[in-house]
Scaffold this motif. Sequence first.
Motif, PDB file in Angstrom:
ATOM      1  N   LYS A  29       0.662  -1.152   0.111  1.00  0.00           N
ATOM      2  CA  LYS A  29      -0.142   0.171   0.077  1.00  0.00           C
ATOM      3  C   LYS A  29       0.968   1.270   0.037  1.00  0.00           C
ATOM      4  N   LEU A  30       1.860   1.317   0.818  1.00  0.00           N
ATOM      5  CA  LEU A  30       2.846   2.321   0.858  1.00  0.00           C
ATOM      6  C   LEU A  30       3.733   2.695  -0.664  1.00  0.00           C
ATOM      7  N   LEU A  31       3.934   1.492  -1.006  1.00  0.00           N
ATOM      8  CA  LEU A  31       4.528   1.476  -2.520  1.00  0.00           C
ATOM      9  C   LEU A  31       3.623   2.017  -3.511  1.00  0.00           C
ATOM     10  N   MET A  32       2.415   1.767  -3.538  1.00  0.00           N
ATOM     11  CA  MET A  32       1.586   2.233  -4.526  1.00  0.00           C
ATOM     12  C   MET A  32       1.225   3.573  -4.387  1.00  0.00           C
ATOM     13  N   GLU A  33       1.358   3.979  -2.963  1.00  0.00           N
ATOM     14  CA  GLU A  33       1.033   5.635  -2.737  1.00  0.00           C
ATOM     15  C   GLU A  33       2.171   6.603  -3.222  1.00  0.00           C
ATOM     16  N   ASN A  73      -7.358  -2.059  -3.558  1.00  0.00           N
ATOM     17  CA  ASN A  73      -6.195  -1.265  -2.694  1.00  0.00           C
ATOM     18  C   ASN A  73      -5.579  -0.265  -3.793  1.00  0.00           C
ATOM     19  N   THR A  74      -5.448  -0.597  -4.912  1.00  0.00           N
ATOM     20  CA  THR A  74      -4.766   0.148  -6.028  1.00  0.00           C
ATOM     21  C   THR A  74      -5.380   1.728  -6.038  1.00  0.00           C
ATOM     22  N   PRO A  75      -4.418   2.578  -6.133  1.00  0.00           N
ATOM     23  CA  PRO A  75      -4.928   3.975  -6.182  1.00  0.00           C
ATOM     24  C   PRO A  75      -5.507   4.129  -7.862  1.00  0.00           C
ATOM     25  N   ALA A  76      -6.635   5.123  -7.941  1.00  0.00           N
ATOM     26  CA  ALA A  76      -7.406   5.325  -9.047  1.00  0.00           C
ATOM     27  C   ALA A  76      -6.261   5.546 -10.014  1.00  0.00           C
ATOM     28  N   ARG A  77      -5.272   6.102  -9.995  1.00  0.00           N
ATOM     29  CA  ARG A  77      -4.359   6.616 -11.122  1.00  0.00           C
ATOM     30  C   ARG A  77      -3.796   5.227 -11.747  1.00  0.00           C
TER      31      ARG A  77
END
Length: 116
Positions: A29-33, A73-77
């Motif tokens: 999650k931190l990585l994907m942010e 959990n993946t951000p929209a982008r």
Amino acid sequence: MQSSSAFPDRDTVAAKLTTLSGEDQAWLKLLMENVQQEESFLSGLQLYLEQQTAARFLNSLKLEACGEWLGANTPARLQIRLNEVSRSSQHPAFAAFKKGVVKSGGFEKAYPKSTL
């Protein structure tokens, strides 16, 4: 002096996706942010799926669960790229992963259908 190797490398990302423990989920999650880490994440995801295609035993339930967790959990982008990766092969491993991504509804949340 800065190293030319990217952190995290694709092998680390693939390993975290393989185990997907609670600690690994928080790390992912931190990585994907982090926008600067998108390519490392996507490269690691691709490696993870390639490793699963070469595995002696195809654990489709685990692949589907991974896809569902990432989709949710993946951000929209990153949703479009996540969908592209899930559709990049017709191998059953990719199909199971894609089933989880679709099941999560993450793409629809990120890009709702127009009312027009």
